[in-house]
Design a protein around this motif. Structure first.
Motif, short mmCIF file in Angstrom:
data_model
loop_
_atom_site.label_atom_id
_atom_site.label_comp_id
_atom_site.label_asym_id
_atom_site.label_seq_id
_atom_site.Cartn_x
_atom_site.Cartn_y
_atom_site.Cartn_z
N ARG A 333 0.86 -1.19 0.00
CA ARG A 333 0.00 0.00 0.00
C ARG A 333 0.90 1.24 0.00
O ARG A 333 1.82 1.35 0.81
CB ARG A 333 -0.90 -0.01 1.23
CG ARG A 333 -1.95 1.10 1.22
CD ARG A 333 -2.87 0.99 2.42
NE ARG A 333 -3.69 -0.21 2.37
CZ ARG A 333 -4.72 -0.43 3.19
NH1 ARG A 333 -5.01 0.46 4.13
NH2 ARG A 333 -5.42 -1.54 3.09
N ASP A 336 -0.75 7.31 -4.02
CA ASP A 336 -1.12 7.29 -5.44
C ASP A 336 -0.67 8.60 -6.08
O ASP A 336 -1.44 9.56 -6.19
CB ASP A 336 -2.63 7.11 -5.57
CG ASP A 336 -3.07 6.92 -7.02
OD1 ASP A 336 -2.18 6.75 -7.88
OD2 ASP A 336 -4.28 6.95 -7.29
N HIS A 360 -2.27 -3.25 -10.25
CA HIS A 360 -2.41 -1.92 -9.63
C HIS A 360 -3.89 -1.71 -9.32
O HIS A 360 -4.72 -1.76 -10.22
CB HIS A 360 -1.92 -0.90 -10.67
CG HIS A 360 -1.39 0.36 -10.10
ND1 HIS A 360 -2.00 1.57 -10.31
CD2 HIS A 360 -0.30 0.62 -9.33
CE1 HIS A 360 -1.30 2.52 -9.70
NE2 HIS A 360 -0.25 1.97 -9.10
N GLN A 361 -4.25 -1.49 -8.05
CA GLN A 361 -5.66 -1.37 -7.67
C GLN A 361 -5.93 -0.08 -6.92
O GLN A 361 -5.18 0.29 -6.01
CB GLN A 361 -6.08 -2.54 -6.77
CG GLN A 361 -6.26 -3.86 -7.49
CD GLN A 361 -7.04 -4.84 -6.65
OE1 GLN A 361 -8.00 -4.46 -6.01
NE2 GLN A 361 -6.62 -6.08 -6.67
N ARG A 362 -7.03 0.59 -7.31
CA ARG A 362 -7.49 1.77 -6.58
C ARG A 362 -8.88 1.57 -5.99
O ARG A 362 -9.37 2.44 -5.27
CB ARG A 362 -7.53 2.99 -7.51
CG ARG A 362 -6.17 3.46 -8.01
CD ARG A 362 -6.32 4.71 -8.86
NE ARG A 362 -5.04 5.26 -9.27
CZ ARG A 362 -4.36 4.84 -10.33
NH1 ARG A 362 -4.86 3.89 -11.10
NH2 ARG A 362 -3.20 5.39 -10.64
N GLU A 371 -4.53 6.76 -1.82
CA GLU A 371 -3.71 5.55 -1.67
C GLU A 371 -3.98 4.60 -2.82
O GLU A 371 -5.06 4.61 -3.43
CB GLU A 371 -4.01 4.83 -0.36
CG GLU A 371 -3.36 5.42 0.85
CD GLU A 371 -3.55 4.53 2.07
OE1 GLU A 371 -2.69 4.57 2.96
OE2 GLU A 371 -4.57 3.80 2.14
N VAL A 372 -3.03 3.76 -3.09
CA VAL A 372 -3.17 2.71 -4.09
C VAL A 372 -2.58 1.42 -3.54
O VAL A 372 -1.69 1.45 -2.67
CB VAL A 372 -2.45 3.10 -5.41
CG1 VAL A 372 -0.94 3.15 -5.21
CG2 VAL A 372 -2.81 2.16 -6.54
#
Length: 406
Positions: A333, A336, A360-362, A371-372
């Protein structure tokens, strides 16, 4: 009292098999020999005809049927190895074969069984359910049911493995083999104990399908309420009456190993031994590697089968790498912002980790605004290297979650 198979039956079985099976080689294992402080040999039954020891027992059983019985055909149930053994043996002896296999049986095993000339029926989710269907088929049609382990002829056939071991390694002190229903370990114990009572015979079950320990404690076969393991070749829910009698009388010890240890053993055999085996075939080696049992060298570990689905092999190799600390699945974590992913990957590269894939997740609702989450698969050089890499990431301010092998 169940009458036990004797050495005479095993030697007779060997004569029946003389022109049918090969005497599989005994190969030294340097990594295991170094770890155990004495010679360790691998009995390569995965190189047997049809890819496992199963053809030995299947052929002896079918060969001893009368001509009238063979004319009625034979029927069997199996996750794959017994299926192929029966199909091959039946074809050699001119008998029609029908084999019931679980719906989830590996496709290469299904295809190979058909290739040997058997008719395959996919029924049930487990071998136990397929066994019920096969017995019903036998009752309806008159076909002779060829049990995968619980028959004296099958045990005698499997016992020929031990006759070869004692000839190839006369000073053997320990024989160790994987155990499902118990046919192989029963036959090995019969042949070994009759000629060398001092030889320790040890069976290994997958922890997720270990019916023998509870059965031995109870003094009778006990059925598992449920079972699951990557080692489908030894995934059996209940010992047979005949094999239980042999194991309780002749086998020195039954131990269990988790799937993680089996996957590590399979990986070691592939990398160091150049041996392609299925998970069930690696169970004995898993017990030696994990020190699940104390053994006296020289040791012979039976590699019981090599019929592995290539897709399963890919998953098991990855699992084995992860269990050995050589393949990390981590979630990081971080902020972003532009360049953050490049910095993260650069830090991993600086510590000599090899990134295999990145996600890659948002959208995770647990993330704060700005944050990403980055999920990565990373190859490393071992557990210490993995620990250093994770420490470096956390030391740089990243929140790191490590996925456990599974």
């Amino acid at each position: 009292m169940t009458e036990l198979v004797g050495l005479a039956e095993v030697t007779t079985a060997r004569k029946l098999l003389a022109e049918v099976v090969r005497a599989t080689p005994l190969e030294p294992s340097r990594p295991l020999s170094a770890a155990l402080g004495g010679p360790v040999w691998l009995k390569c039954e995965h190189l047997q005809r049809a890819g496992s020891y199963k053809v030995r027992g299947a052929y002896v059983r079918i060969a001893r049927l009368s001509a009238a019985e063979r004319d009625r055909g034979v029927v069997a149930a199996s996750a794959g190895n017994h299926a192929q053994g029966v199909a091959l043996a039946a074809g050699l002896l001119g008998a029609a074969a029908t084999v019931f296999m679980p719906v989830g049986a590996p496709l290469p095993k299904v295809a190979a069984t058909k290739g040997y000339g058997a008719r395959v029926e996919l029924v049930g989710n487990t071998v136990d359910e397929s066994l019920v269907a096969a017995e019903d088929f036998a009752n309806r049609t008159g076909a002779v049911f060829i049990h995968p382990f619980d028959h004296p002829d099958v045990i005698a056939g499997q016992g020929t493995v031990a006759l070869e071991i004692l000839e190839q390694c006369p000073d053997v002190q320990t024989i160790i083999a994987g155990v499902g229903g118990g046919g192989l370990i029963s036959g090995i114990a019969v042949a070994a104990k009759a000629q060398r009572p001092d030889v320790r015979v040890i069976g290994v079950q997958a922890a997720g399908a270990a019916a023998f320990p509870a059965s031995l404690r109870a003094g009778e076969p006990v059925r598992l309420p449920a079972y699951a393991t990557i080692a489908d070749g030894i995934a059996v829910g209940c010992p047979g009456e005949i094999t239980f009698a042999h194991v309780s009388k002749l086998v020195d010890e039954i131990v269990t190993v988790p799937d993680e240890d089996i996957s590590r053993a399979l990986l070691m055999l592939l990398e160091r031994g150049k041996q392609v085996v299925e998970p069930a075939g690696a169970a004995a080696v898993a017990a030696l590697m994990s020190e699940a049992v104390a053994v006296r060298p020289p040791v012979v570990a039976v590699l019981s089968g090599g019929n592995i689905d290539p897709l399963l092999m890919l998953r098991v190799i990855e699992h084995g790498l992860a269990s050995a600390g050589r393949f990390l699945r981590i979630t990081v974590r971080c902020a972003d912002r532009p360049g953050q992913l490049a910095s993260l990957l650069g830090l991993i590269a600086e510590h000599r980790g090899n990134v295999v894939d990145v996600v890659h997740q948002r959208q995770n609702p647990h993330l704060r605004l700005g944050e990403v989450e980055v999920a990565l698969s990373v190859e490393t050089r071992g557990a210490e290297h993995s620990d250093r890499l994770i420490g470096a990431l956390r030391g740089s301010g990243y929140q790191v979650d490590v996925a456990q092998p599974g």
